[in-house]
Design an enzyme around this catalytic site. Sequence first.
Site, PDB file in Angstrom:
ATOM      1  N   CYS A 155       6.705  -7.358   7.232  1.00  0.00           N
ATOM      2  CA  CYS A 155       7.522  -6.391   8.246  1.00  0.00           C
ATOM      3  C   CYS A 155       7.788  -7.711   9.086  1.00  0.00           C
ATOM      4  O   CYS A 155       7.125  -8.516   8.993  1.00  0.00           O
ATOM      5  CB  CYS A 155       6.798  -5.123   8.612  1.00  0.00           C
ATOM      6  N   CYS A 214       3.190   8.431   1.164  1.00  0.00           N
ATOM      7  CA  CYS A 214       3.911   7.692   2.097  1.00  0.00           C
ATOM      8  C   CYS A 214       4.110   6.349   1.883  1.00  0.00           C
ATOM      9  O   CYS A 214       2.985   5.470   1.211  1.00  0.00           O
ATOM     10  CB  CYS A 214       2.982   7.611   3.514  1.00  0.00           C
ATOM     11  N   GLY A 235       6.740  -1.713   5.871  1.00  0.00           N
ATOM     12  CA  GLY A 235       8.126  -2.583   5.870  1.00  0.00           C
ATOM     13  C   GLY A 235       8.665  -1.907   7.017  1.00  0.00           C
ATOM     14  O   GLY A 235       9.083  -0.738   7.435  1.00  0.00           O
ATOM     15  N   GLU A 236      10.509  -1.996   7.363  1.00  0.00           N
ATOM     16  CA  GLU A 236      11.201  -1.337   8.220  1.00  0.00           C
ATOM     17  C   GLU A 236      12.539  -1.082   6.708  1.00  0.00           C
ATOM     18  O   GLU A 236      12.805  -2.118   6.547  1.00  0.00           O
ATOM     19  CB  GLU A 236      11.998  -2.158   9.002  1.00  0.00           C
ATOM     20  N   ASN A 244      -4.069   4.409  16.815  1.00  0.00           N
ATOM     21  CA  ASN A 244      -4.627   4.061  15.241  1.00  0.00           C
ATOM     22  C   ASN A 244      -5.091   2.535  15.877  1.00  0.00           C
ATOM     23  O   ASN A 244      -4.698   1.820  16.204  1.00  0.00           O
ATOM     24  CB  ASN A 244      -4.821   4.602  14.460  1.00  0.00           C
ATOM     25  N   CYS A 297       0.769  -2.923  15.619  1.00  0.00           N
ATOM     26  CA  CYS A 297       1.109  -2.003  13.959  1.00  0.00           C
ATOM     27  C   CYS A 297       0.445  -3.658  13.450  1.00  0.00           C
ATOM     28  O   CYS A 297       0.709  -4.945  12.786  1.00  0.00           O
ATOM     29  CB  CYS A 297       2.985  -2.137  13.742  1.00  0.00           C
ATOM     30  N   SER A 351      11.401   6.718   8.732  1.00  0.00           N
ATOM     31  CA  SER A 351      11.548   6.040   9.598  1.00  0.00           C
ATOM     32  C   SER A 351      11.890   4.987  10.018  1.00  0.00           C
ATOM     33  O   SER A 351      11.629   3.505   9.316  1.00  0.00           O
ATOM     34  CB  SER A 351      10.088   6.334   9.945  1.00  0.00           C
ATOM     35  N   GLU A 372       0.269  -1.566  -0.280  1.00  0.00           N
ATOM     36  CA  GLU A 372       0.405  -0.157   0.023  1.00  0.00           C
ATOM     37  C   GLU A 372       0.932   1.626  -0.104  1.00  0.00           C
ATOM     38  O   GLU A 372       1.923   1.806   0.985  1.00  0.00           O
ATOM     39  CB  GLU A 372      -0.801   0.305   1.099  1.00  0.00           C
ATOM     40  N   CYS A 393       6.218  -5.815  15.798  1.00  0.00           N
ATOM     41  CA  CYS A 393       5.428  -4.747  16.711  1.00  0.00           C
ATOM     42  C   CYS A 393       4.200  -4.508  17.487  1.00  0.00           C
ATOM     43  O   CYS A 393       2.900  -4.970  16.348  1.00  0.00           O
ATOM     44  CB  CYS A 393       5.992  -3.183  16.484  1.00  0.00           C
ATOM     45  N   CYS A 415      -0.953   5.800  10.010  1.00  0.00           N
ATOM     46  CA  CYS A 415      -0.176   5.440  10.899  1.00  0.00           C
ATOM     47  C   CYS A 415      -0.216   3.796  10.950  1.00  0.00           C
ATOM     48  O   CYS A 415      -1.659   4.026  11.965  1.00  0.00           O
ATOM     49  CB  CYS A 415       0.420   6.101  11.362  1.00  0.00           C
ATOM     50  N   SER A 440      10.664   5.665  15.628  1.00  0.00           N
ATOM     51  CA  SER A 440       9.918   5.185  16.496  1.00  0.00           C
ATOM     52  C   SER A 440       9.936   4.435  17.622  1.00  0.00           C
ATOM     53  O   SER A 440      10.696   4.014  17.802  1.00  0.00           O
ATOM     54  CB  SER A 440       8.778   3.860  15.573  1.00  0.00           C
ATOM     55  N   LEU A 441       9.634   5.014  18.701  1.00  0.00           N
ATOM     56  CA  LEU A 441      10.319   5.399  20.924  1.00  0.00           C
ATOM     57  C   LEU A 441       9.111   4.757  21.044  1.00  0.00           C
ATOM     58  O   LEU A 441       9.527   3.144  21.351  1.00  0.00           O
ATOM     59  CB  LEU A 441      10.801   6.644  20.363  1.00  0.00           C
ATOM     60  N   HIS A 442       8.015   4.873  20.788  1.00  0.00           N
ATOM     61  CA  HIS A 442       7.088   4.543  21.393  1.00  0.00           C
ATOM     62  C   HIS A 442       6.944   4.458  23.036  1.00  0.00           C
ATOM     63  O   HIS A 442       5.949   3.676  24.213  1.00  0.00           O
ATOM     64  CB  HIS A 442       6.186   3.046  21.036  1.00  0.00           C
TER      65      HIS A 442
HETATM   66  N1  SAH Z   1       9.420  -0.074   9.946  1.00  0.00           N
HETATM   67  C1  SAH Z   1       9.427   1.415   9.948  1.00  0.00           C
HETATM   68  C2  SAH Z   1       8.271   2.569   9.719  1.00  0.00           C
HETATM   69  C3  SAH Z   1       6.823   3.153  10.081  1.00  0.00           C
HETATM   70  S1  SAH Z   1       6.536   4.310  10.090  1.00  0.00           S
HETATM   71  C4  SAH Z   1       8.888   2.294  11.489  1.00  0.00           C
HETATM   72  O1  SAH Z   1       8.913   1.478  12.471  1.00  0.00           O
HETATM   73  O2  SAH Z   1       9.423   3.764  11.530  1.00  0.00           O
HETATM   74  C5  SAH Z   1       5.182   3.885  10.517  1.00  0.00           C
HETATM   75  C6  SAH Z   1       4.565   4.912  12.342  1.00  0.00           C
HETATM   76  O3  SAH Z   1       3.820   4.464  12.371  1.00  0.00           O
HETATM   77  C7  SAH Z   1       5.885   3.884  12.882  1.00  0.00           C
HETATM   78  O4  SAH Z   1       6.015   4.992  13.813  1.00  0.00           O
HETATM   79  C8  SAH Z   1       5.302   3.002  13.680  1.00  0.00           C
HETATM   80  O5  SAH Z   1       5.722   2.867  15.058  1.00  0.00           O
HETATM   81  C9  SAH Z   1       3.593   3.530  13.820  1.00  0.00           C
HETATM   82  N2  SAH Z   1       3.067   2.899  14.094  1.00  0.00           N
HETATM   83  C10 SAH Z   1       2.553   1.539  13.607  1.00  0.00           C
HETATM   84  N3  SAH Z   1       0.876   1.749  14.131  1.00  0.00           N
HETATM   85  C11 SAH Z   1       0.802   2.167  14.827  1.00  0.00           C
HETATM   86  C12 SAH Z   1      -1.057   2.458  15.308  1.00  0.00           C
HETATM   87  N4  SAH Z   1      -1.722   1.511  15.313  1.00  0.00           N
HETATM   88  N5  SAH Z   1      -1.110   3.627  15.528  1.00  0.00           N
HETATM   89  C13 SAH Z   1      -0.485   4.634  15.681  1.00  0.00           C
HETATM   90  N6  SAH Z   1       0.951   4.649  14.856  1.00  0.00           N
HETATM   91  C14 SAH Z   1       1.272   3.506  14.824  1.00  0.00           C
END
Ligand code: SAH
Length: 336
Positions: free
Chosen positions: A104, A97, A151-152, A282, A111, A183, A84, A108, A323, A206-208
């Site tokens: 992937c 995007c 993907g990463e 999301n 995701c 990212s 996509e 996570c 996202c 992507s820290l989280h």
């Molecule tokens: N693999 C890379 C590229 C993905 S970018 C990465 O991890 O950064 C997509 C972004 O959306 C990342 O920051 C990811 O962590 C975030 N993301 C994934 N699932 C999500 C969700 N359910 N709600 C909000 N953000 C999410």
Amino acid sequence: MTLEEMTDYVKEMGEPAFRGKQVFRWLHRGATSFGQMTDLSKTLRETLERTSFITAPTVERKQVSKLDGTIKYLWRLGDGNCVETVLMRYRHGNTVCISSQVGCRMGCAFCASTIGGKVRDLTPAEMLDQVLFTQLDSGEEISNIVLMGIGEPLDNFDTILRFLTLVNSPEGMNIGMRHISLSTCGLTEQIDRLAQYQLQLTLSVSLHAPDDETRSRLMPVNRSVGVEKLFETCRRYFETTGRRISYEYAMVDGVNDSDWQADLLAKHLKGMPGHVNLIPLNEVAESPFKPSRRVREFQTRLERQGVTATVRRKLGGDIDASCGQLRRKRMEEEKE
Ligand code: SAH
């Protein structure tokens, strides 16, 4: 092929160098057959036809958001796999995007892109095609690119570098590095490697979560890296490139949204130029996590401690284009 490779390629066929530029320009304007390249000799067109092929994805599905005009494409690639791409319209221009892999392998927990694992890496051409054919199909000029789809990107490192060279090419789409964001979930060795290229792109990490227990729960990649090492790497990246890092933080109810986590995050970022981008979570059907109700409080708490924090605006909510919601298949197929 880069412009140089294309030039060498046609020279080997006994053609003058400028033919390479002609072919390159045709391809970067979306030509899907050599027959379309009318300023080449018939002989060259026939030779190219015999020796080469042009990749072009087909639109498997196209959805347009009623809320904000965001467009989501599900492309079918040459081998039948799908990925996509999302086109977002902002006041400062259109952003696409794009995906970097089919699936992937990072796993996570929140995701959708990682469900079913990784099938394969995309090729540089398949990445460029997402930008090019989104522009052609939508009729909208694209000025910004975010490598934030499925993907990463840093798990497909050489492809990303080649893609950047192609999309940046003045004879091609000519999109400047400052208009590109990449990212990553935080692959430290690859972040160090990327730093060496001194690119002017924006790195998003992507820290989280600011603590190992929470981050490892959400992101398996953290189990081998750890928050401390990740921040050290980010600091090095800034020192080498002079580019500020943007930290993505998807806010999950009761998991990473407490005050102590905001405080710990602020502590980690002390003296390190950077910016936190809070993403209201999301929802993904397969995931148990719920969106946090404390986004504003968390933001205010960070800002009070001197950390710049913004909240990412949600686009394409009605078409699962936000996202973490991108998939390599249609949902109904997945359920079969
Ligand atoms: N693999 C890379 C590229 C993905 S970018 C990465 O991890 O950064 C997509 C972004 O959306 C990342 O920051 C990811 O962590 C975030 N993301 C994934 N699932 C999500 C969700 N359910 N709600 C909000 N953000 C999410």
